[in-house]
Write an enzyme that holds these catalytic residues in place. Structure first.
Site, PDB file in Angstrom:
ATOM      1  N   HIS A  49      34.460 -58.330 -18.732  1.00 40.00           N
ATOM      2  CA  HIS A  49      33.109 -58.563 -19.275  1.00 40.00           C
ATOM      3  C   HIS A  49      32.653 -57.364 -20.119  1.00 40.00           C
ATOM      4  O   HIS A  49      31.473 -57.009 -20.112  1.00 40.00           O
ATOM      5  CB  HIS A  49      32.100 -58.819 -18.149  1.00 40.00           C
ATOM      6  CG  HIS A  49      32.349 -60.083 -17.381  1.00 40.00           C
ATOM      7  ND1 HIS A  49      31.708 -61.270 -17.664  1.00 40.00           N
ATOM      8  CD2 HIS A  49      33.173 -60.344 -16.338  1.00 40.00           C
ATOM      9  CE1 HIS A  49      32.123 -62.207 -16.817  1.00 40.00           C
ATOM     10  NE2 HIS A  49      33.019 -61.677 -16.012  1.00 40.00           N
ATOM     11  N   ASN A 122      28.397 -66.940 -13.902  1.00 42.97           N
ATOM     12  CA  ASN A 122      29.130 -67.337 -15.105  1.00 42.97           C
ATOM     13  C   ASN A 122      28.537 -68.620 -15.675  1.00 42.97           C
ATOM     14  O   ASN A 122      27.699 -69.259 -15.043  1.00 42.97           O
ATOM     15  CB  ASN A 122      30.605 -67.584 -14.764  1.00 42.97           C
ATOM     16  CG  ASN A 122      31.434 -66.307 -14.722  1.00 42.97           C
ATOM     17  OD1 ASN A 122      31.022 -65.270 -15.227  1.00 42.97           O
ATOM     18  ND2 ASN A 122      32.599 -66.393 -14.121  1.00 42.97           N
ATOM     19  N   TYR A 336      31.904 -54.328  -7.511  1.00 44.27           N
ATOM     20  CA  TYR A 336      30.970 -53.978  -8.588  1.00 44.27           C
ATOM     21  C   TYR A 336      30.463 -52.543  -8.461  1.00 44.27           C
ATOM     22  O   TYR A 336      30.498 -51.760  -9.404  1.00 44.27           O
ATOM     23  CB  TYR A 336      29.827 -55.000  -8.648  1.00 44.27           C
ATOM     24  CG  TYR A 336      30.332 -56.339  -9.145  1.00 44.27           C
ATOM     25  CD1 TYR A 336      31.188 -57.106  -8.368  1.00 44.27           C
ATOM     26  CD2 TYR A 336      30.000 -56.822 -10.397  1.00 44.27           C
ATOM     27  CE1 TYR A 336      31.697 -58.309  -8.817  1.00 44.27           C
ATOM     28  CE2 TYR A 336      30.497 -58.028 -10.856  1.00 44.27           C
ATOM     29  CZ  TYR A 336      31.345 -58.767 -10.071  1.00 44.27           C
ATOM     30  OH  TYR A 336      31.852 -59.947 -10.522  1.00 44.27           O
TER      31      TYR A 336
HETATM   32 FE1  HDE Z   1      33.178 -60.201 -11.815  1.00 45.97          FE
HETATM   33  N1  HDE Z   1      33.454 -58.224 -12.149  1.00 45.97           N
HETATM   34  N2  HDE Z   1      34.667 -60.191 -10.456  1.00 45.97           N
HETATM   35  N3  HDE Z   1      33.057 -62.239 -11.577  1.00 45.97           N
HETATM   36  N4  HDE Z   1      31.753 -60.280 -13.192  1.00 45.97           N
HETATM   37  C1  HDE Z   1      32.779 -57.474 -13.040  1.00 45.97           C
HETATM   38  O1  HDE Z   1      31.855 -55.354 -12.610  1.00 45.97           O
HETATM   39  C2  HDE Z   1      35.175 -59.076  -9.893  1.00 45.97           C
HETATM   40  C3  HDE Z   1      33.793 -63.009 -10.730  1.00 45.97           C
HETATM   41  C4  HDE Z   1      30.961 -61.347 -13.499  1.00 45.97           C
HETATM   42  O2  HDE Z   1      27.146 -58.133 -17.397  1.00 45.97           O
HETATM   43  C5  HDE Z   1      33.065 -56.009 -12.900  1.00 45.97           C
HETATM   44  O3  HDE Z   1      30.318 -54.068 -13.612  1.00 45.97           O
HETATM   45  C6  HDE Z   1      36.090 -59.411  -8.831  1.00 45.97           C
HETATM   46  C7  HDE Z   1      33.195 -64.291 -10.559  1.00 45.97           C
HETATM   47  C8  HDE Z   1      30.043 -60.995 -14.545  1.00 45.97           C
HETATM   48  O4  HDE Z   1      27.711 -56.227 -16.474  1.00 45.97           O
HETATM   49  C9  HDE Z   1      34.023 -55.943 -11.714  1.00 45.97           C
HETATM   50  C10 HDE Z   1      36.127 -60.790  -8.805  1.00 45.97           C
HETATM   51  C11 HDE Z   1      32.074 -64.277 -11.340  1.00 45.97           C
HETATM   52  C12 HDE Z   1      30.308 -59.655 -14.842  1.00 45.97           C
HETATM   53  C13 HDE Z   1      34.145 -57.407 -11.344  1.00 45.97           C
HETATM   54  C14 HDE Z   1      35.228 -61.265  -9.824  1.00 45.97           C
HETATM   55  C15 HDE Z   1      32.015 -62.995 -11.975  1.00 45.97           C
HETATM   56  C16 HDE Z   1      31.375 -59.241 -13.973  1.00 45.97           C
HETATM   57  C17 HDE Z   1      33.529 -55.334 -14.174  1.00 45.97           C
HETATM   58  C18 HDE Z   1      36.944 -61.696  -7.922  1.00 45.97           C
HETATM   59  C19 HDE Z   1      31.077 -65.408 -11.542  1.00 45.97           C
HETATM   60  C20 HDE Z   1      29.637 -58.820 -15.892  1.00 45.97           C
HETATM   61  C21 HDE Z   1      32.373 -54.497 -14.669  1.00 45.97           C
HETATM   62  C22 HDE Z   1      36.796 -61.413  -6.538  1.00 45.97           C
HETATM   63  C23 HDE Z   1      30.338 -65.750 -10.345  1.00 45.97           C
HETATM   64  C24 HDE Z   1      28.380 -58.195 -15.395  1.00 45.97           C
HETATM   65  C25 HDE Z   1      31.387 -54.602 -13.625  1.00 45.97           C
HETATM   66  C26 HDE Z   1      27.688 -57.459 -16.499  1.00 45.97           C
HETATM   67  C27 HDE Z   1      31.903 -57.944 -13.950  1.00 45.97           C
HETATM   68  C28 HDE Z   1      34.878 -57.779 -10.288  1.00 45.97           C
HETATM   69  C29 HDE Z   1      35.049 -62.635 -10.115  1.00 45.97           C
HETATM   70  C30 HDE Z   1      30.962 -62.650 -12.902  1.00 45.97           C
HETATM   71  C31 HDE Z   1      35.359 -55.291 -11.960  1.00 45.97           C
HETATM   72  C32 HDE Z   1      36.851 -58.435  -7.979  1.00 45.97           C
HETATM   73  C33 HDE Z   1      33.694 -65.421  -9.655  1.00 45.97           C
HETATM   74  C34 HDE Z   1      29.020 -61.897 -15.193  1.00 45.97           C
HETATM   75  O5  HDE Z   1      33.474 -55.216 -10.660  1.00 45.97           O
END
Ligand code: HDE
Length: 663
Positions: A49, A122, A336
């Site tokens: 993202h 999402n 996060y």
């Molecule tokens: Fe994320 N995801 N994600 N994700 N995600 C990040 O956090 C992660 C997942 C989502 O505008 C990271 O700050 C794991 C689902 C958004 O700043 C990180 C898993 C959904 C954003 C991370 C998921 C999301 C992130 C990278 C699986 C929808 C952007 C930078 C277990 C419900 C937020 C950060 C923004 C960002 C980890 C799966 C949505 C790496 C480990 C499912 C919208 O922490």
């Protein structure tokens, strides 16, 4: 102008030198400070993202959830809670294109009176994987390949499809990412989802399961794939520009918050597990309860300070909102905060203004990199008795988890209830309208055609055969795959008895409106002034944006001798930037533009992207040169009203089979 330490700068143009043409001096504190700060301007981009765009706004509760959640934000109808929202793509770098075929992030930070609540969602209600332990693999496979560092911001390459074809649990999500949901027209025209099942907890400690949905007021809309590819060239900032402009113009994007609320008994009726993030509960089975609205009404003052430094953390919840045992959610609760530590440089990033809660904050955490607060007194521990105003816990008002009874063996295992990977994938496909189904098939064909390893292509088609043989056959045909399709062995076959869910389709619930859309009008010297006036007034009456595309940006002289300025010069105002187009040319104008490849392409693109095209009779030769075939969406000689009414009905999907092969 001063230095960082407040000394007034006398000369910001020249460095300090030994002699007129001599070397620069090490004592030049102004130069050193300026260059040094510049050298350190960047921070690591988000690992996923990375490309995103945010805005401020508010959430207003319209229906109280008293008795269901004790969270204040869900109790006081009419109260507005400030929010910061960031939309994003997942795979691409910070500088990649907005129109990548990808999931869009929809992250909302609520600055509630009881602390920050981050709903990090999402624009697609399900996910690729069921367990957080697979997330690094999923992302590695989708990102540019590690040896060559390409392709950028796309899944159309070997490693992604290698992984996906070996992960049957990703199949449902793949249906969504190959659908038009992955190429939205605007952030303002996307739905949003919390994805996981969360819990609300009331005053008595009783819990209700909840799934969060955002519904755009403007309705959903997407672009077509060829258009997305071209927008990526014509305006890689298409989505952020669109959001920025609409907020600046005062047309504030708005979403409804809808909830699916249910209890354990209801959850137990499904064959799938509500803790499995690859599944959804169709709205036809459990309708949404609309409880509030989200309005974005203020652009940021500074992109870096606000949007880039915004740290959304799934573990930020407030009393009354709680987690479930969804194994994907559980991993996110850790990830996060962890990633912010390196991205924002230490444990005090919650003090950065965009992250700071807008309620009192009192704790005994101290020190660390970039500590901005100045805690006073001797007491930095608890229990303590030396300082009466030292922070104290509050069992009544504080965060309490739902007292879920738990007992079990420690196991590394995937629950049996997570085993069906294909039923909802099939249900999704057959809930789409015909053009949408066609787009999904084309997307699979496009993506897999970029996969060099034939065995991967074949295995993915074999996985699709588990969803439905017809889907696999159509994709195989488009790929020119030889031989019989080999379904990948599976233990649980797709159910064929699930009712279609029209709410999963974009087109089935599209709004007939031009509101928030853009009408592009191609004109040149000699164009009828009255026509332009009528188009502009008509579009604006419908709250649409009207843009003039002229051979020169300085404008063109209308039939009445008056100048109409261009919003775009022809080559810079490609028709992919507009939702519907009008070719408002006189005979002279046509004669001139027939020699311009950009004009022919402008019309041709609009036609092949199934847009409604209005045109003056005189424009016919240009339409002919662009290969336009007459149909109900080609309105030759139409007046402004006729054109705008048809344009409000949306694209001319019946045209699609005439402009490309449907497999
Ligand atoms: Fe994320 N995801 N994600 N994700 N995600 C990040 O956090 C992660 C997942 C989502 O505008 C990271 O700050 C794991 C689902 C958004 O700043 C990180 C898993 C959904 C954003 C991370 C998921 C999301 C992130 C990278 C699986 C929808 C952007 C930078 C277990 C419900 C937020 C950060 C923004 C960002 C980890 C799966 C949505 C790496 C480990 C499912 C919208 O922490």
């Amino acid at each position: 102008m001063t230095t960082q330490t407040g000394a007034i700068v006398a000369d910001d143009e020249n460095s300090l030198k030994a002699g007129e043409r001599g070397p620069a001096l090490l004592e030049d504190s102004v130069l050193l400070e300026k260059i040094q700060h510049f050298d350190h301007e960047r921070i690591p981009e988000r690992i996923v993202h990375a490309r995103g765009f945010g805005a401020h706004g508010y959430f207003e509760l319209t229906d109280s959830l008293k008795g269901i959640s004790r969270a204040g934000i869900f109790n006081e109808v009419g109260v507005q809670t400030p929010v910061f929202v960031r939309f994003s793509t997942v795979a691409g770098n910070k500088g990649s294109t907005d129109l990548a075929r990808d999931v869009r992030g929809f992250a909302v930070k609520f600055y509630t009176k009881e602390g920050n609540w981050d709903l990090v969602g999402n624009n697609i209600p399900v996910f690729f994987i069921q367990d957080a332990i697979k997330f690094p693999d999923l992302i590695h496979s989708a990102k540019p390949e590690p040896d060559r560092e390409f392709p950028q911001a796309q899944t159309a390459h070997d490693t992604f499809w290698d992984f996906a074809s070996l992960m049957p649990e990703s199949t449902h999500m793949l249906m969504w990412t190959m659908s038009d949901r992955a190429i939205p027209r605007s952030f303002r025209m996307m739905e949003g989802f919390g994805v996981h099942t969360y819990r609300f907890v009331n005053e008595k400690g009783a819990a209700t399961f909840v799934k969060f949905h955002w519904r755009p007021k403007l309705g959903m809309q997407s672009v077509v794939w060829d258009e997305a590819l071209k927008i990526s060239g014509a305006d890689p900032d298409f989505h952020r520009r669109d959001l920025w402009n609409s907020i600046n113009e005062g047309s504030f994007p708005e979403w409804e918050l809808g909830l699916q609320l249910f209890d354990e008994d209801f959850a137990n009726k499904f064959e799938f597990d509500v803790l499995d993030a690859t599944k959804l509960i169709p709205e036809e089975v459990l309708p949404l309860r609309i409880v509030g609205r989200l309005v974005l009404d203020r652009n940021v003052d500074n992109f870096f300070a606000e949007t880039e430094q915004a740290a959304f953390c799934v573990r930020n919840v407030v009393p009354g909102i709680d987690f479930t045992n969804d194994p994907l959610l559980q991993g996110r609760i850790f990830s996060y905060q962890d990633t912010q530590l390196i991205r924002l440089g230490g444990p005090n990033f919650q003090q950065i203004p965009i992250n700071a809660p807008q309620c009192p904050v009192m704790h005994l955490q101290r020190d660390g990199h970039m500590q901005m607060a100045v805690p006073t007194g001797r007491v930095n521990y608890s229990p303590s008795s030396l300082q009466a105003d030292s922070p104290r816990q509050d069992p009544q008002r504080g965060l309490t988890s739902f007292a879920e009874p738990l007992d079990g063996n420690k196991l590394r295992i995937r629950a049996e209830s997570f085993a069906d990977h294909f039923s909802q994938a099939r249900q999704f496909f057959y809930s789409q309208t015909e053009p949408e189904q066609n787009h999904i098939i084309s997307a699979f064909i496009f993506e897999l055609s970029k996969v060099e390893t034939k065995a991967v292509r074949e295995r993915m088609v074999g996985q699709l055969a588990n969803v439905d043989p017809e889907i696999a056959e159509r994709v195989a045909k488009g790929l020119g795959l030889q031989g019989k399709i080999q379904p990948v062995p599976t233990t649980v076959e797709a159910r064929t008895d699930l009712d279609p869910s029209p709410s999963l389709s974009i087109l089935a619930k599209a709004k007939e409106t031009l509101e928030g859309r853009k009408v592009g009008c191609l004109l040149a010297d000699g164009t009828d002034a009255n026509l332009i006036k009528a188009l502009k007034t008509g579009a604006e009456k419908r709250n649409a944006n009207f843009a003039v595309i002229a051979p020169k940006v300085g404008g063109a002289l209308m039939s009445n001798g008056k100048l109409v300025e261009g919003d775009f010069q022809l080559a810079g105002g490609s028709s992919v930037l507009f939702d519907a187009v009008f070719v408002a040319l006189s005979e002279d104008g046509v004669a001139m533009l027939l020699k311009e490849a950009a004009a022919v392409a402008w019309v041709h693109d609009a036609f092949s992207h199934c847009k409604v095209i209005g045109a003056t009779e005189a424009a016919r030769p240009l339409l002919d040169a662009a290969g336009v075939i007459s149909d109900e969406g080609v309105l030759l000689g139409a007046n402004a009203e006729e054109f705008l009414s048809r344009a409000a009905e949306g694209r001319v999907w019946q045209r699609e089979p005439k402009v490309r092969t449907i497999y």
